[in-house]
Design a protein around this motif. Structure first.
Motif, PDB file in Angstrom:
ATOM      1  N   UNK A  22      -2.792 -40.063  39.406  1.00  0.00           N
ATOM      2  CA  UNK A  22      -1.658 -40.924  39.750  1.00  0.00           C
ATOM      3  C   UNK A  22      -0.417 -40.633  38.918  1.00  0.00           C
ATOM      4  N   UNK A  23      -0.586 -40.011  37.778  1.00  0.00           N
ATOM      5  CA  UNK A  23       0.541 -39.776  36.872  1.00  0.00           C
ATOM      6  C   UNK A  23       1.533 -38.747  37.388  1.00  0.00           C
ATOM      7  N   UNK A  24       1.168 -38.023  38.462  1.00  0.00           N
ATOM      8  CA  UNK A  24       2.121 -37.052  38.993  1.00  0.00           C
ATOM      9  C   UNK A  24       3.142 -37.717  39.912  1.00  0.00           C
ATOM     10  N   UNK A  25       2.975 -39.007  40.162  1.00  0.00           N
ATOM     11  CA  UNK A  25       3.903 -39.755  41.002  1.00  0.00           C
ATOM     12  C   UNK A  25       5.342 -39.569  40.494  1.00  0.00           C
ATOM     13  N   UNK A  26       6.210 -39.109  41.368  1.00  0.00           N
ATOM     14  CA  UNK A  26       7.622 -38.981  41.027  1.00  0.00           C
ATOM     15  C   UNK A  26       7.987 -37.731  40.248  1.00  0.00           C
ATOM     16  N   UNK A  27       6.987 -36.952  39.836  1.00  0.00           N
ATOM     17  CA  UNK A  27       7.305 -35.761  39.050  1.00  0.00           C
ATOM     18  C   UNK A  27       7.764 -34.622  39.963  1.00  0.00           C
ATOM     19  N   UNK A  28       8.767 -33.916  39.507  1.00  0.00           N
ATOM     20  CA  UNK A  28       9.287 -32.779  40.265  1.00  0.00           C
ATOM     21  C   UNK A  28       8.491 -31.525  39.938  1.00  0.00           C
ATOM     22  N   UNK A  29       8.679 -30.525  40.763  1.00  0.00           N
ATOM     23  CA  UNK A  29       8.023 -29.236  40.519  1.00  0.00           C
ATOM     24  C   UNK A  29       8.472 -28.660  39.177  1.00  0.00           C
ATOM     25  N   UNK A  30       9.743 -28.860  38.844  1.00  0.00           N
ATOM     26  CA  UNK A  30      10.274 -28.339  37.585  1.00  0.00           C
ATOM     27  C   UNK A  30       9.610 -29.008  36.386  1.00  0.00           C
ATOM     28  N   UNK A  31       9.399 -30.337  36.471  1.00  0.00           N
ATOM     29  CA  UNK A  31       8.765 -31.066  35.371  1.00  0.00           C
ATOM     30  C   UNK A  31       7.328 -30.605  35.157  1.00  0.00           C
ATOM     31  N   UNK A  32       6.592 -30.475  36.239  1.00  0.00           N
ATOM     32  CA  UNK A  32       5.186 -30.081  36.128  1.00  0.00           C
ATOM     33  C   UNK A  32       5.071 -28.634  35.671  1.00  0.00           C
ATOM     34  N   UNK A  33       5.963 -27.801  36.156  1.00  0.00           N
ATOM     35  CA  UNK A  33       5.952 -26.406  35.721  1.00  0.00           C
ATOM     36  C   UNK A  33       6.152 -26.318  34.208  1.00  0.00           C
ATOM     37  N   UNK A  34       7.037 -27.160  33.684  1.00  0.00           N
ATOM     38  CA  UNK A  34       7.282 -27.167  32.242  1.00  0.00           C
ATOM     39  C   UNK A  34       6.042 -27.602  31.474  1.00  0.00           C
ATOM     40  N   UNK A  35       5.349 -28.632  31.999  1.00  0.00           N
ATOM     41  CA  UNK A  35       4.175 -29.174  31.317  1.00  0.00           C
ATOM     42  C   UNK A  35       2.967 -28.239  31.405  1.00  0.00           C
ATOM     43  N   UNK A  36       2.948 -27.387  32.421  1.00  0.00           N
ATOM     44  CA  UNK A  36       1.804 -26.488  32.623  1.00  0.00           C
ATOM     45  C   UNK A  36       2.133 -25.046  32.244  1.00  0.00           C
ATOM     46  N   UNK A  37       3.344 -24.837  31.706  1.00  0.00           N
ATOM     47  CA  UNK A  37       3.778 -23.519  31.283  1.00  0.00           C
ATOM     48  C   UNK A  37       3.727 -22.514  32.435  1.00  0.00           C
ATOM     49  N   UNK A  38       4.167 -22.985  33.590  1.00  0.00           N
ATOM     50  CA  UNK A  38       4.236 -22.115  34.767  1.00  0.00           C
ATOM     51  C   UNK A  38       5.657 -22.166  35.325  1.00  0.00           C
ATOM     52  N   UNK A  43       3.950 -23.897  41.940  1.00  0.00           N
ATOM     53  CA  UNK A  43       3.574 -25.123  42.644  1.00  0.00           C
ATOM     54  C   UNK A  43       3.773 -24.958  44.141  1.00  0.00           C
ATOM     55  N   UNK A  44       4.834 -24.279  44.508  1.00  0.00           N
ATOM     56  CA  UNK A  44       5.099 -24.064  45.937  1.00  0.00           C
ATOM     57  C   UNK A  44       4.023 -23.175  46.546  1.00  0.00           C
ATOM     58  N   UNK A  45       3.592 -22.160  45.778  1.00  0.00           N
ATOM     59  CA  UNK A  45       2.522 -21.282  46.286  1.00  0.00           C
ATOM     60  C   UNK A  45       1.227 -22.061  46.476  1.00  0.00           C
ATOM     61  N   UNK A  46       0.910 -22.959  45.544  1.00  0.00           N
ATOM     62  CA  UNK A  46      -0.288 -23.805  45.690  1.00  0.00           C
ATOM     63  C   UNK A  46      -0.192 -24.632  46.967  1.00  0.00           C
ATOM     64  N   UNK A  47       0.967 -25.249  47.177  1.00  0.00           N
ATOM     65  CA  UNK A  47       1.169 -26.071  48.374  1.00  0.00           C
ATOM     66  C   UNK A  47       1.000 -25.246  49.642  1.00  0.00           C
ATOM     67  N   UNK A  48       1.595 -24.047  49.659  1.00  0.00           N
ATOM     68  CA  UNK A  48       1.511 -23.182  50.840  1.00  0.00           C
ATOM     69  C   UNK A  48       0.067 -22.782  51.132  1.00  0.00           C
ATOM     70  N   UNK A  49      -0.689 -22.468  50.071  1.00  0.00           N
ATOM     71  CA  UNK A  49      -2.087 -22.062  50.265  1.00  0.00           C
ATOM     72  C   UNK A  49      -2.940 -23.206  50.809  1.00  0.00           C
ATOM     73  N   UNK A  50      -2.515 -24.431  50.545  1.00  0.00           N
ATOM     74  CA  UNK A  50      -3.243 -25.603  51.049  1.00  0.00           C
ATOM     75  C   UNK A  50      -2.710 -26.072  52.398  1.00  0.00           C
TER      76      UNK A  50
END
Length: 288
Positions: A22-38, A43-50
Motif C-alpha cells: 500500500x505504501x506505493x500509493x501516490x508514488x511516481x516512477x521517478x520516486x520509486x526509481x530513486x528508492x530502488x536505485x534504478x 518501471x515502465x518496462x515492468x508495466x509493459x511486460x505485465x
C-alpha cells in the motif's frame, strides 16, 4: 509478477512492490526509481511486460488487488486453513470462518448484468448441460436435483463430453466449470459449443483464460487456492456451490409462485418422509 520474465533490475522493482504494498500509493516512477536505485524507464518496462501501458496503470491495478487481498482471507489461508496443533473445535471454527469468507468473497465478484443475463439463458433453455471434471460435477448434483424439481432439464455430462457438446444447439445452455479455465479436456469442447450456437455460462477463477474468451456470462470462483499444495478444495468447492445455488434461486424467482406451487405439489405426491421433530413436520400447503 512472480514469473521469470524480468531482468535483475526489474526484479528489484517487483520485489519493492511486494514489500511496500500500500505504501506505493501516490508514488511516481521517478520516486520509486530513486528508492530502488534504478531508472524510471525500468518501471515502465515492468508495466509493459505485465501488459499495461505504463507505471500509473500498473500501480493502480496493483493497489486494487492489494485492497482485494486485504479485504478477503486476512486470517485464514485457504490452502492451509488449520494447522496440526489445532484441536477439533478450533478446526471447526476456522472452517466456518473460511466458508463465510468464501461466500462473501464470491458475492463481491458477482456482476448484476452477468447474473441477469445468465438467469435469462437458463430460464429460456430447453436443456442445461454442465461440463466439468468429475470432482466438480459431484458438486452439481444438488443443482440438478433442485432444477428438476421446478421442471428444468439438466444433464451432468460425465462421459462422452465431446458427443454431449456436439448434440447441443442454440436451445441448450452450457454451464462450464473450470478453476483454471485451461483444463484441456474442457477447453477442447468450447469450439464445438460455439459452432452449435450454444450459450456458455463460465464458472472460473479471477483473470483472463481460455474459458472466459468463449463465455457469454462469467462468474468468478474465489481464487485463493493453489492447484495441489493444499489440504483440500474447501474454498473453491464452497464458491462453486454458492454460485450454483444462486443461479437456481434466480431462475426460481422468475416464476416464483408457479415454481413453488409445482415443487410442493410434486413433493407431496412423492415425498412420504416422516419426522418426530416439529420443526421439520410439514403443515398444510393447500393454500400456496
Amino acid at each position: 509478477m512472480k514469473g521469470d520474465i524480468f531482468s535483475p533490475s526489474e526484479k528489484g522493482i517487483v520485489r519493492y512492490m511486494f514489500e511496500q504494498r500500500e505504501n506505493i500509493q501516490g508514488k511516481t516512477a521517478k520516486q520509486i526509481a530513486k528508492e530502488t536505485y534504478t531508472h524510471p524507464s525500468t518501471l515502465i518496462r515492468v508495466a509493459k511486460k505485465l501488459g499495461y501501458n505504463g507505471w500509473v496503470e500498473l500501480r493502480n491495478i496493483f493497489l486494487e488487488e492489494i485492497d482485494y487481498l486485504n479485504s478477503h482471507f486476512n486470517h485464514i489461508d485457504a490452502n492451509y486453513p488449520f494447522s496440526e496443533q489445532d484441536n477439533v473445535m478450533t478446526i471447526a471454527n476456522k472452517m466456518a470462518v473460511l466458508n463465510q469468507m468464501t461466500i462473501s468473497d464470491t458475492l463481491s465478484l458477482i456482476n448484476n448484468d452477468e447474473l441477469q443475463k445468465a438467469t435469462d439463458l437458463l430460464n429460456q433453455a430447453e436443456e442445461i448441460k454442465i461440463f466439468s471434471l468429475n470432482n466438480n460435477l459431484d458438486i452439481c448434483h444438488d443443482f440438478k436435483s433442485q432444477m428438476v424439481r421446478i421442471g428444468k432439464k439438466v444433464n451432468l455430462c460425465t462421459v462422452d463430453q465431446g458427443y454431449e457438446a456436439a448434440s447441443c444447439n442454440s436451445n441448450t445452455c452450457a454451464i462450464v466449470i473450470s478453476y483454471t479455465g485451461e483444463t484441456s479436456g474442457i477447453i477442447g469442447l468450447l469450439p464445438m459449443l460455439r459452432k452449435k450456437g450454444t450459450p456458455i455460462i463460465a464458472l472460473t477463477s479471477i483473470g483472463d483464460n481460455t474459458l472466459t474468451t468463449y463465455a457469454d456470462c462469467i462468474f468468478r470462483i474465489t481464487t485463493r487456492e493453489k492447484l495441489y499444495s493444499k489440504i483440500g478444495s474447501f474454498s473453491s468447492n464452497d464458491s462453486i456451490s454458492f454460485l450454483l445455488d444462486l443461479l437456481y434461486g434466480c431462475v426460481f424467482s422468475r416464476n416464483y409462485r408457479n415454481n413453488l406451487e409445482y415443487k410442493i405439489r410434486i413433493s407431496k405426491y412423492y415425498d412420504h418422509r416422516k419426522s418426530s421433530n416439529e420443526v421439520m413436520q410439514e403443515g398444510n400447503h393447500d393454500n400456496v
